[in-house]
Design an enzyme around this catalytic site. Structure first.
Site, PDB file in Angstrom:
ATOM      1  N   ALA A  29       0.830  -1.265  -0.139  1.00 20.90           N
ATOM      2  CA  ALA A  29       0.066   0.015  -0.011  1.00 20.90           C
ATOM      3  C   ALA A  29       0.796   1.328   0.106  1.00 20.90           C
ATOM      4  CB  ALA A  29      -0.888  -0.162   1.277  1.00 20.90           C
ATOM      5  N   ASN A  30       0.318   2.522   0.278  1.00 27.69           N
ATOM      6  CA  ASN A  30       1.016   3.486   0.354  1.00 27.69           C
ATOM      7  C   ASN A  30       0.411   4.732   1.323  1.00 27.69           C
ATOM      8  OD1 ASN A  30      -0.727   5.338  -1.186  1.00 27.69           O
ATOM      9  ND2 ASN A  30      -0.335   4.006  -2.824  1.00 27.69           N
ATOM     10  N   HIS A  31       1.088   5.682   1.485  1.00 32.72           N
ATOM     11  CA  HIS A  31       0.663   6.457   2.490  1.00 32.72           C
ATOM     12  C   HIS A  31      -0.547   7.407   2.319  1.00 32.72           C
ATOM     13  CE1 HIS A  31       3.130   5.635   6.072  1.00 32.72           C
ATOM     14  NE2 HIS A  31       4.193   5.826   5.080  1.00 32.72           N
ATOM     15  N   SER A  32      -1.298   7.397   1.175  1.00 31.75           N
ATOM     16  CA  SER A  32      -2.413   8.286   0.649  1.00 31.75           C
ATOM     17  C   SER A  32      -3.343   8.308   1.734  1.00 31.75           C
ATOM     18  CB  SER A  32      -2.771   8.208  -0.674  1.00 31.75           C
ATOM     19  OG  SER A  32      -4.017   8.583  -0.825  1.00 31.75           O
ATOM     20  N   ALA A  95      -3.810   7.628  -5.187  1.00 30.13           N
ATOM     21  CA  ALA A  95      -2.518   7.194  -5.186  1.00 30.13           C
ATOM     22  C   ALA A  95      -2.271   5.548  -5.530  1.00 30.13           C
ATOM     23  CB  ALA A  95      -1.836   7.228  -4.171  1.00 30.13           C
TER      24      ALA A  95
END
Ligand code: C5P
Length: 223
Positions: A29-32, A95
């Protein structure tokens, strides 16, 4: 001026991160946070638009008057966007994970003591580029975002052309800014004919400004 200049318009917004599974219990995943996209969805709904918000996993409540379609992966996001067409406007703030695991395991992967593991990754579809090149189903106005750490203007112009979108809102996520997860954003607006730096402002103000620009842009085209 009407209070609901986007009445009769369908606006598609992508927001949040994607979760790309490794196995049933793990993902990439990512920090969005999804904040900017949710604020844009809310702002367009306030101007009277029918809004479809295709959202990856976030902690945010669905804004009033917005239809949310929850998804996990980039491929699900693309399919949900396709299913939401036709739309007058598409705004891609998500994102999207650039890669997914080539073969997600159906069972939880076991660790073997002392053994390194590698994951084969394959590229995900580019949703913004796909919507921008959707032929007869292309939304009349396609808008992308871009987070850049250097050469903001050059990269933004190049990216807008490459993606095929009409407007690109680039933000400088360089060292001294705290845009990810924060409430403020500083935008460089880029279209084919216009480059315009916006002052740093809350994400909700950027959303309101963008919704007003969209309403203005559409005011001359028939519903
Ligand atoms: O190429 P980059 O990730 O910087 O592009 C950012 C823009 O493209 C954003 O508008 C983002 O929502 C969109 N995008 C997308 N699908 C991808 C990658 C990016 O829609 N797979």
């Amino acid at each position: 001026f009407p209070a609901t200049p986007l009445a009769g318009r369908h606006v598609l917004v992508t927001a949040g991160p994607t979760h790309e599974p490794i196995d049933p219990v793990r993902f990439i995943a990512n920090h969005s946070s999804g904040k900017q996209g949710y604020a844009i969805a809310a702002a367009c709904a306030r101007l009277g638009a029918q809004v479809t918000l295709v959202s990856g996993p976030t902690a945010l409540p669905c804004p009033a008057g917005v239809t949310r379609v929850p998804v996990q992966t980039a491929r699900e996001m693309l399919a949900a966007c396709g299913a939401a067409l036709p739309a007058d406007v598409a705004i891609c703030t998500a994102a999207v994970g650039d890669w997914r695991v080539a073969e997600a395991s159906a069972h939880k992967r076991k660790k073997k003591q002392g053994q390194a593991v590698s994951l084969a990754l394959v590229e995900n579809p580019d949703i913004l580029a796909t919507l921008s090149h959707a032929g007869p189903t292309r939304p009349g106005l396609v808008i992308g975002f871009a987070a850049e750490t250097e050469a903001l203007e050059d990269n933004a112009r190049t990216k807008r052309a490459r993606k095929g979108c009409d407007w690109l809102l680039a933000n400088d996520v360089g060292a001294d800014t705290s845009i990810f997860g924060g409430n403020h954003n500083r935008i460089l607006f880029v279209s084919e004919t216009r480059i315009e730096p916006w002052a740093s402002m809350p994400k909700t103000d950027i959303a309101a400004k963008l919704a007003a620009l969209i309403a203005d842009h559409l005011s001359s085209s028939p519903r």
